[in-house]
Motif scaffolding. Sequence first.
Motif, PDB file in Angstrom:
ATOM      1  N   VAL A   1      -4.844  12.768  -2.859  1.00 14.57           N
ATOM      2  CA  VAL A   1      -5.937  11.752  -2.782  1.00 14.57           C
ATOM      3  C   VAL A   1      -6.185  11.683  -4.347  1.00 14.57           C
ATOM      4  O   VAL A   1      -5.925  12.318  -5.246  1.00 14.57           O
ATOM      5  CB  VAL A   1      -7.226  12.432  -2.151  1.00 14.57           C
ATOM      6  CG1 VAL A   1      -7.340  12.530  -0.753  1.00 14.57           C
ATOM      7  CG2 VAL A   1      -7.948  13.652  -2.939  1.00 14.57           C
TER       8      VAL A   1
ATOM      9  N   TYR B   1      -2.138   4.782  -9.949  1.00 13.77           N
ATOM     10  CA  TYR B   1      -0.980   5.245  -9.188  1.00 13.77           C
ATOM     11  C   TYR B   1      -0.945   6.821  -9.577  1.00 13.77           C
ATOM     12  O   TYR B   1      -0.705   7.574  -8.511  1.00 13.77           O
ATOM     13  CB  TYR B   1       0.373   4.596  -9.558  1.00 13.77           C
ATOM     14  CG  TYR B   1       0.423   3.144  -9.123  1.00 13.77           C
ATOM     15  CD1 TYR B   1       0.266   2.695  -7.989  1.00 13.77           C
ATOM     16  CD2 TYR B   1       0.488   2.174 -10.181  1.00 13.77           C
ATOM     17  CE1 TYR B   1       0.359   1.323  -7.639  1.00 13.77           C
ATOM     18  CE2 TYR B   1       0.258   0.878  -9.708  1.00 13.77           C
ATOM     19  CZ  TYR B   1       0.246   0.475  -8.747  1.00 13.77           C
ATOM     20  OH  TYR B   1       0.325  -0.980  -8.590  1.00 13.77           O
TER      21      TYR B   1
ATOM     22  N   SER C   1       1.495  10.094  -7.652  1.00 17.50           N
ATOM     23  CA  SER C   1       1.653   9.868  -6.043  1.00 17.50           C
ATOM     24  C   SER C   1       2.891   9.128  -6.210  1.00 17.50           C
ATOM     25  O   SER C   1       3.474   8.908  -4.893  1.00 17.50           O
ATOM     26  CB  SER C   1       0.547   9.071  -5.659  1.00 17.50           C
ATOM     27  OG  SER C   1       0.262   7.633  -6.223  1.00 17.50           O
TER      28      SER C   1
ATOM     29  N   ILE D   1      -1.068  10.294   2.197  1.00 13.75           N
ATOM     30  CA  ILE D   1      -2.188  10.013   1.171  1.00 13.75           C
ATOM     31  C   ILE D   1      -3.485   9.505   1.934  1.00 13.75           C
ATOM     32  O   ILE D   1      -3.556   9.014   2.992  1.00 13.75           O
ATOM     33  CB  ILE D   1      -1.947   8.867   0.334  1.00 13.75           C
ATOM     34  CG1 ILE D   1      -2.908   8.508  -0.623  1.00 13.75           C
ATOM     35  CG2 ILE D   1      -1.592   7.622   0.958  1.00 13.75           C
ATOM     36  CD1 ILE D   1      -2.508   7.613  -1.780  1.00 13.75           C
TER      37      ILE D   1
ATOM     38  N   VAL E   1      -7.090   7.761   2.662  1.00 17.58           N
ATOM     39  CA  VAL E   1      -7.713   6.839   1.882  1.00 17.58           C
ATOM     40  C   VAL E   1      -9.116   6.397   2.740  1.00 17.58           C
ATOM     41  O   VAL E   1      -8.949   6.999   3.766  1.00 17.58           O
ATOM     42  CB  VAL E   1      -6.822   5.275   1.784  1.00 17.58           C
ATOM     43  CG1 VAL E   1      -5.635   5.623   0.921  1.00 17.58           C
ATOM     44  CG2 VAL E   1      -6.223   5.222   3.359  1.00 17.58           C
TER      45      VAL E   1
ATOM     46  N   THR F   1     -10.274   1.714   0.083  1.00 17.05           N
ATOM     47  CA  THR F   1      -8.967   1.945  -0.922  1.00 17.05           C
ATOM     48  C   THR F   1      -7.535   1.919  -0.278  1.00 17.05           C
ATOM     49  O   THR F   1      -6.589   2.294  -0.586  1.00 17.05           O
ATOM     50  CB  THR F   1      -9.022   3.576  -1.586  1.00 17.05           C
ATOM     51  OG1 THR F   1      -9.317   4.333  -0.273  1.00 17.05           O
ATOM     52  CG2 THR F   1     -10.523   3.523  -2.364  1.00 17.05           C
ATOM     53  N   ARG F   2      -7.744   1.348   1.135  1.00 16.96           N
ATOM     54  CA  ARG F   2      -6.359   1.388   1.861  1.00 16.96           C
ATOM     55  C   ARG F   2      -5.550   0.451   1.105  1.00 16.96           C
ATOM     56  O   ARG F   2      -4.326   0.594   1.263  1.00 16.96           O
ATOM     57  CB  ARG F   2      -6.708   0.456   3.276  1.00 16.96           C
ATOM     58  CG  ARG F   2      -5.647   0.384   3.911  1.00 16.96           C
ATOM     59  CD  ARG F   2      -5.724   0.010   5.653  1.00 16.96           C
ATOM     60  NE  ARG F   2      -4.628   0.035   6.328  1.00 16.96           N
ATOM     61  CZ  ARG F   2      -3.929   1.004   6.864  1.00 16.96           C
ATOM     62  NH1 ARG F   2      -4.536   2.163   6.868  1.00 16.96           N
ATOM     63  NH2 ARG F   2      -2.834   0.984   7.612  1.00 16.96           N
TER      64      ARG F   2
ATOM     65  N   GLY G   1      -3.699   2.379  -1.446  1.00 17.03           N
ATOM     66  CA  GLY G   1      -2.761   3.275  -0.475  1.00 17.03           C
ATOM     67  C   GLY G   1      -1.387   2.667  -0.345  1.00 17.03           C
ATOM     68  O   GLY G   1      -0.216   3.123  -0.642  1.00 17.03           O
TER      69      GLY G   1
ATOM     70  N   ASN H   1       2.603   2.976  -1.869  1.00 13.47           N
ATOM     71  CA  ASN H   1       3.833   3.028  -1.037  1.00 13.47           C
ATOM     72  C   ASN H   1       4.837   1.862  -1.565  1.00 13.47           C
ATOM     73  O   ASN H   1       5.973   2.207  -1.521  1.00 13.47           O
ATOM     74  CB  ASN H   1       3.563   2.696   0.503  1.00 13.47           C
ATOM     75  CG  ASN H   1       3.005   4.103   1.135  1.00 13.47           C
ATOM     76  OD1 ASN H   1       3.059   5.014   0.492  1.00 13.47           O
ATOM     77  ND2 ASN H   1       2.439   3.889   2.287  1.00 13.47           N
TER      78      ASN H   1
ATOM     79  N   LEU I   1      -0.520   6.950   5.663  1.00  9.82           N
ATOM     80  CA  LEU I   1      -2.170   6.361   5.358  1.00  9.82           C
ATOM     81  C   LEU I   1      -2.824   7.045   6.385  1.00  9.82           C
ATOM     82  O   LEU I   1      -2.633   6.571   7.344  1.00  9.82           O
ATOM     83  CB  LEU I   1      -2.005   4.896   5.125  1.00  9.82           C
ATOM     84  CG  LEU I   1      -1.721   4.487   3.762  1.00  9.82           C
ATOM     85  CD1 LEU I   1      -0.510   4.740   3.098  1.00  9.82           C
ATOM     86  CD2 LEU I   1      -1.952   2.897   3.503  1.00  9.82           C
TER      87      LEU I   1
ATOM     88  N   GLU J   1      -6.683   7.234   7.093  1.00 11.29           N
ATOM     89  CA  GLU J   1      -7.825   6.350   6.698  1.00 11.29           C
ATOM     90  C   GLU J   1      -9.151   6.837   7.415  1.00 11.29           C
ATOM     91  O   GLU J   1      -9.234   7.371   8.302  1.00 11.29           O
ATOM     92  CB  GLU J   1      -7.652   4.830   7.283  1.00 11.29           C
ATOM     93  CG  GLU J   1      -9.102   4.036   6.709  1.00 11.29           C
ATOM     94  CD  GLU J   1      -8.699   2.620   7.052  1.00 11.29           C
ATOM     95  OE1 GLU J   1      -9.883   1.958   7.384  1.00 11.29           O
ATOM     96  OE2 GLU J   1      -7.569   2.064   6.896  1.00 11.29           O
TER      97      GLU J   1
END
Length: 567
Positions: A191, A268, A271, A280, A282, A286-287, A290, A294, A307, A309
Amino acid sequence: MTMFSTGILVLTSPLHTLPLRIVPVLSSAAQLVERTLYVHLHPGLNLGSGSQPRPVFIPPVVDMSALITRLYSNAADVCGHLDVRVLLTNVRAQSAACSGTTIPNCPFPTPQSLSHSPEVVLTDFPLQDPGQSHQVTQCLQRYTGHCYVCSPSLQSVLLHPQLMRLQEKEEGLNESEEKAEPLETYSDVVVGGTFDRLHGAHKTLLNISCLLANRRFLIGVCDQAMLKKKVLKELVEPYSLRTQRLQEFVEDIKPSLQVEIVPLDDPYGVSVVDPLLQCIVVSEETRKGGMAVNKKRIENGLPALILHEIQLLKDAHHTETEEEKISSSSLRSRLLGTLLTPPEDASHIAPLPYVIGLTGGSGSGKSSIARQLEALGAVRIDCDKLGHEVYQPGTAAYRRVLEEFGSDLQNADKTINRRALGRKVFGNQERLKVLTDIVWPEIALLVKNRISQAREEGKQVCVLDAAVLLEAGWTDMVHEVWVTVIPEEEAVLRITERDGVTTEDALRRLQSQWSNSKQIGHANVVLSTLWEPEVTRKQVLKAWNLLQKRIQHRQEGHALVTTSSQL
């Protein structure tokens, strides 16, 4: 009613019925615990069977993730003063439980040390027979002592009387109970965030991340480069303090995890280069970040992360100028006008009038705040006006300036041409210091005269409106330092508009002054005129009302000391 600093709440209800119980349970707990409330989950724990129950591993399920979110959201609403922490030491997939040990199902081989030792244990366990009360409380204490290192004088409280009214609703839920859906977990989870003033939304993110992680938890924490656009960035806690609090929180929550906390200098961090990461966590907002991570990972030849969420927590107490979600920026804005650090000892100056030293950078709105404080009853001492006075013909400063910098500075009316004087010291720190060494002490004398005059008139508060309060060392004349701040870009806009100078000149002026951060380092109270005038007015009124309480408290304390000395 006895209050405890730290408590631990053992929740025994089935997960699907707990949402109904959270608010009344937390409300009851808040009447007994005033600082830290740990929450231990053991659905189905029977404290009234007559035999001593032992802690067991419980599997991570989707309902538990939803419960954690609900619990922190409700805690923010009903007991925002409490530091609530949901413990997950006993939450683990059965396949991973006690791997490498000979003892099956053993979340607590030895009692876990928490950062704050519980002094009281509370539970929602429904007591069917009042005669069992003593047996159940003893059983609860032994159970908790097996799990955690507690205070030797640990007390126990059953919250069942407050929860009886929920039983009918829960009976309906029991009939519709379905098999819990397992939660997918991962070896390594990451995170990122600022994690300023750890709040319920942070805790939800961290708790769910710990729930998902089996081996390693990587946390990226925004460092200086990532704070530039933050609202009231000068009030963001130091990186070292934020990481220390994160470490303590996660070690309490799930000590079995390998925790790595690293600085984030870009969006970044590690990650996008760590091959072991699998997931991760999110939020809705903040999606996109994420997804960007990727994209970078794929460019780097690494597999994309899952991801996961989570929901944003709504802030039931937010104002019109604050975000609807629980956020650090809202918490920072609520600090404005409050006492951030206690005043230093000012016993060398008279207790009244109580003197506020108000300062701030160019364009910060300092003088408008000073005028508002004047309207509320303070005596305003305008150091800019006093600065003009000390240059008047016949004064000591007038003579010394002409001697040091030349009589060519005189206008036709014998006054000093301050523009010409400014040109002589501009860019020359040595000559500027010569000038300030002449002028500042003379201004200080005038300030002291004004304060004495206010005292003779019976005034309670003086506000020293001084742009150079800190640079001139005038803090020895005040009881408190108040600092007004706005972002540099806003200050530049105001200066160029007000004074008709270029952006470059405005920037040079600001850079020649103390930075916001440096000034805040000396502040007892911070204010900001960044928002609408009405927001500033409310801020100033809050600061003024809190100041009146401090002055009253100080006077009462002084009166008590005087009375005691006479006995």
